[in-house]
Design a protein around this motif. Sequence first.
Motif, PDB file in Angstrom:
ATOM      1  N   ARG A 120       0.839  -1.144  -0.031  1.00 54.64           N
ATOM      2  CA  ARG A 120      -0.151   0.047  -0.005  1.00 54.64           C
ATOM      3  C   ARG A 120       0.750   1.160   0.037  1.00 54.64           C
ATOM      4  NH1 ARG A 120      -5.316   0.251   1.211  1.00 54.64           N
ATOM      5  NH2 ARG A 120      -5.341  -1.586   2.494  1.00 54.64           N
ATOM      6  N   ASP A 121       2.064   1.070   0.660  1.00 54.72           N
ATOM      7  CA  ASP A 121       2.964   2.423   0.716  1.00 54.72           C
ATOM      8  C   ASP A 121       3.468   2.655  -0.533  1.00 54.72           C
ATOM      9  OD1 ASP A 121       2.916   3.091   3.582  1.00 54.72           O
ATOM     10  OD2 ASP A 121       4.144   1.278   4.118  1.00 54.72           O
ATOM     11  N   ALA A 122       3.877   1.547  -1.336  1.00 51.75           N
ATOM     12  CA  ALA A 122       4.487   1.677  -2.651  1.00 51.75           C
ATOM     13  C   ALA A 122       3.434   2.194  -3.528  1.00 51.75           C
ATOM     14  CB  ALA A 122       4.761   0.338  -3.053  1.00 51.75           C
ATOM     15  N   LEU A 123       2.177   1.796  -3.434  1.00 48.73           N
ATOM     16  CA  LEU A 123       1.226   2.239  -4.523  1.00 48.73           C
ATOM     17  C   LEU A 123       0.609   3.696  -4.297  1.00 48.73           C
ATOM     18  CD1 LEU A 123       1.755  -0.655  -5.524  1.00 48.73           C
ATOM     19  CD2 LEU A 123      -0.769  -1.040  -5.455  1.00 48.73           C
ATOM     20  N   LYS A 124       0.857   4.164  -3.040  1.00 52.79           N
ATOM     21  CA  LYS A 124       0.320   5.476  -2.505  1.00 52.79           C
ATOM     22  C   LYS A 124       0.458   6.422  -3.728  1.00 52.79           C
ATOM     23  CE  LYS A 124       0.231   8.396   1.463  1.00 52.79           C
ATOM     24  NZ  LYS A 124       0.826   8.675   2.648  1.00 52.79           N
ATOM     25  N   SER A 183      -0.275 -10.812  -3.738  1.00 52.91           N
ATOM     26  CA  SER A 183       0.353  -9.891  -2.344  1.00 52.91           C
ATOM     27  C   SER A 183      -0.928  -9.216  -1.822  1.00 52.91           C
ATOM     28  CB  SER A 183       1.293  -8.989  -2.792  1.00 52.91           C
ATOM     29  OG  SER A 183       2.473  -9.584  -3.318  1.00 52.91           O
ATOM     30  N   VAL A 184      -0.723  -9.209  -0.577  1.00 46.02           N
ATOM     31  CA  VAL A 184      -1.740  -8.417   0.101  1.00 46.02           C
ATOM     32  C   VAL A 184      -1.272  -6.769   0.465  1.00 46.02           C
ATOM     33  CG1 VAL A 184      -2.659 -10.313   1.365  1.00 46.02           C
ATOM     34  CG2 VAL A 184      -0.603  -8.843   2.756  1.00 46.02           C
ATOM     35  N   LEU A 185      -2.176  -5.915   0.607  1.00 54.94           N
ATOM     36  CA  LEU A 185      -1.523  -4.735   0.517  1.00 54.94           C
ATOM     37  C   LEU A 185      -1.001  -4.292   1.750  1.00 54.94           C
ATOM     38  CD1 LEU A 185      -4.893  -2.979  -1.095  1.00 54.94           C
ATOM     39  CD2 LEU A 185      -2.596  -2.772  -1.910  1.00 54.94           C
ATOM     40  N   PHE A 229       0.062  -6.205 -10.843  1.00 50.50           N
ATOM     41  CA  PHE A 229       0.780  -5.006 -11.004  1.00 50.50           C
ATOM     42  C   PHE A 229       0.960  -4.473 -12.348  1.00 50.50           C
ATOM     43  CE2 PHE A 229       2.320  -7.123  -6.798  1.00 50.50           C
ATOM     44  CZ  PHE A 229       1.698  -6.082  -5.833  1.00 50.50           C
ATOM     45  N   THR A 230       1.043  -2.907 -12.277  1.00 52.15           N
ATOM     46  CA  THR A 230       1.704  -2.456 -13.504  1.00 52.15           C
ATOM     47  C   THR A 230       3.114  -2.481 -13.523  1.00 52.15           C
ATOM     48  OG1 THR A 230       1.586  -0.010 -12.660  1.00 52.15           O
ATOM     49  CG2 THR A 230      -0.557  -1.000 -13.597  1.00 52.15           C
ATOM     50  N   VAL A 231       3.722  -2.053 -14.668  1.00 48.88           N
ATOM     51  CA  VAL A 231       5.096  -2.129 -14.572  1.00 48.88           C
ATOM     52  C   VAL A 231       5.660  -0.767 -13.661  1.00 48.88           C
ATOM     53  CG1 VAL A 231       7.215  -1.316 -16.128  1.00 48.88           C
ATOM     54  CG2 VAL A 231       5.415  -2.866 -16.927  1.00 48.88           C
ATOM     55  N   ARG A 232       4.729   0.170 -13.816  1.00 49.91           N
ATOM     56  CA  ARG A 232       5.535   1.513 -12.722  1.00 49.91           C
ATOM     57  C   ARG A 232       5.241   0.902 -11.279  1.00 49.91           C
ATOM     58  NH1 ARG A 232       8.627   3.911 -12.761  1.00 49.91           N
ATOM     59  NH2 ARG A 232       8.233   4.500 -14.935  1.00 49.91           N
ATOM     60  N   GLU A 233       4.129   0.095 -11.008  1.00 51.95           N
ATOM     61  CA  GLU A 233       3.958  -0.199  -9.411  1.00 51.95           C
ATOM     62  C   GLU A 233       5.051  -1.221  -9.339  1.00 51.95           C
ATOM     63  OE1 GLU A 233      -0.928  -0.031  -9.303  1.00 51.95           O
ATOM     64  OE2 GLU A 233      -0.051  -1.684 -10.126  1.00 51.95           O
ATOM     65  N   SER A 234       5.391  -2.141  -9.946  1.00 53.94           N
ATOM     66  CA  SER A 234       6.485  -3.208 -10.096  1.00 53.94           C
ATOM     67  C   SER A 234       7.679  -2.365  -9.808  1.00 53.94           C
ATOM     68  CB  SER A 234       6.514  -4.200 -10.944  1.00 53.94           C
ATOM     69  OG  SER A 234       5.368  -4.801 -11.234  1.00 53.94           O
ATOM     70  N   ALA A 235       7.836  -1.256 -10.489  1.00 55.36           N
ATOM     71  CA  ALA A 235       9.147  -0.372 -10.270  1.00 55.36           C
ATOM     72  C   ALA A 235       9.400   0.164  -8.962  1.00 55.36           C
ATOM     73  CB  ALA A 235       9.269   0.492 -11.319  1.00 55.36           C
ATOM     74  N   ARG A 236       8.073   0.518  -8.410  1.00 51.98           N
ATOM     75  CA  ARG A 236       8.095   1.102  -6.814  1.00 51.98           C
ATOM     76  C   ARG A 236       8.341  -0.036  -6.208  1.00 51.98           C
ATOM     77  NH1 ARG A 236       3.571   5.800  -5.851  1.00 51.98           N
ATOM     78  NH2 ARG A 236       4.230   7.297  -7.321  1.00 51.98           N
ATOM     79  N   LEU A 237       7.934  -1.240  -6.104  1.00 54.88           N
ATOM     80  CA  LEU A 237       8.302  -2.273  -5.366  1.00 54.88           C
ATOM     81  C   LEU A 237       9.719  -2.617  -5.426  1.00 54.88           C
ATOM     82  CD1 LEU A 237       5.085  -4.726  -6.016  1.00 54.88           C
ATOM     83  CD2 LEU A 237       5.565  -3.338  -4.093  1.00 54.88           C
TER      84      LEU A 237
END
Length: 395
Positions: A268-272, A303-305, A336-344
Amino acid sequence: MRSVELFAGAGGLAIGMANAGFQHAAVVEWDHDACETFRENQRHHAHAVEGWPVHEVDARSFKFESLGQDIAVVSGGPPCQPFSMGGKHQAQRDDRNMFPEAVRAVRELMPKAFIFENVKGLTRKSFASYFSHILLQLQYPELARRKGENWIQHRARLEQHHSANKGAATYNVLFDVLNAADYGVPQKRERVFFVGFRSDLGARWSFPDPTHSEGALLVSKWIDGSYWDEHGISQKRKAEVLPRYAKRVELLRSAPVLLTLDRWQTTRDALKNLPDPEAVRDHGISNHVFTPGARAYVGHTGSVLDEPSKTLKAGYHGVPGGENMFIKDDGTLRYFTVRESARLQSFPDEYEFRGSWSQTMRQLGNAVPVKLAEVVARSVAASLEACDTLAQTTN
C-alpha cells in the motif's frame, strides 16, 4: 571511484552503485530490451543513468583490458535461473550460469572490491558443492580453470591450494542472505550477496545492519494505529485484516519490545498516490497500464496490500501470476503495472522501461532493488574510503 557493472539487467544494482558515488566505466548487458531501457532514460536525461557507457554484449566476449587498471569495484547479478526455485535447478550445467564470467572480471581487473548478488536458492543444500566452488574462485580468482578441467577437479585444486596456503587469500569474501524488506524496500525479497575485498587493503567491513522491521510495522498497525491513520483506513477494514495477525499482536501486547528500527514498507505504501489504471486510463504516468486476466490458483494468491509484497519474479515462461498481482481492498485481483512493480523494486519514478509488458516485468523480476543495492554499496564505499585514508596517513 570507478566501477564496472556486469549482467546489468534493468539497472537496479547499477543505480544503487551510482547513488553510492561509484562512477561506471562500463555497464554490460546482453538483453536488447534492457539496453533500450538504459538508452531511453539517457535520451530523456534521467539523472540515475546519465552518461553511462552501456555495452550491449554478452559478458563472455567483453574485453576488460580496455577499461584500464583503476577499477575500484566490480558488481553484478549473474543470471540466477540456474539456481532459482522456479528454474530448472541445473546450476553449473546451465549455460546461463555466468559466475565464471564474474570471476574472470575480478581476475582481469583485480578491483579493490566486488559485490555480486544472486537468488537465495543458491544457498540450498543441493547446491552446496558448487556454492563452495564459487567462494573458492572468488577468493583465488587468479587460479583459473584449466583447459579440460571440470568444475569438480577445479574445486579440488582450489581446496588444496587453500589448505596449503600460508598467506591470506587474494580476496577476503563474505556472504549473507539479505531481505530487502529489512532495508526499506516494500517487498519481501531474500537474496544472497557476495562481497569481497582485496586482502592487501586490510579493509574492515561487515554487512550493514537492518534499518526496518516487521515488529515496527505490527506496532504501527495494532498498538499505536499510526499505519491505518496514515492511509485513512476504516475501522471496518482493520477488523477484517486483524485475524491474520492475531497471534503476533497478542505477543506484542503481552511482551512489548523497544523498537529502534523503522517499520517495514508495504505494498500500500508503494502504490500510494498512483491512480487505479483500470479506472483511470488518461493519467499521463509512464509504464502504468492496466493488464487484464489476473486470477488466483493454488500457490499463487497475490500480495496483500498491508504487508511488503511477495518477491517479484521474472518467470521462466512468461509472467508468473501470484508473484506479480495483488489483492485489492474489495477482494478482487489485479496485476501490478510496470510502474507499480518499479516502485516495489524502489526504482525512481522518472525511470522508464522499454519492451513488452512481459519483457519489462521480466527485467523487474530479475532486478536488485535499488534501495538495497545502495545500502550495500555505500557500506563498501565507506570501507574503501577508510582504507584510502589510512594509506595516505601511513605514507
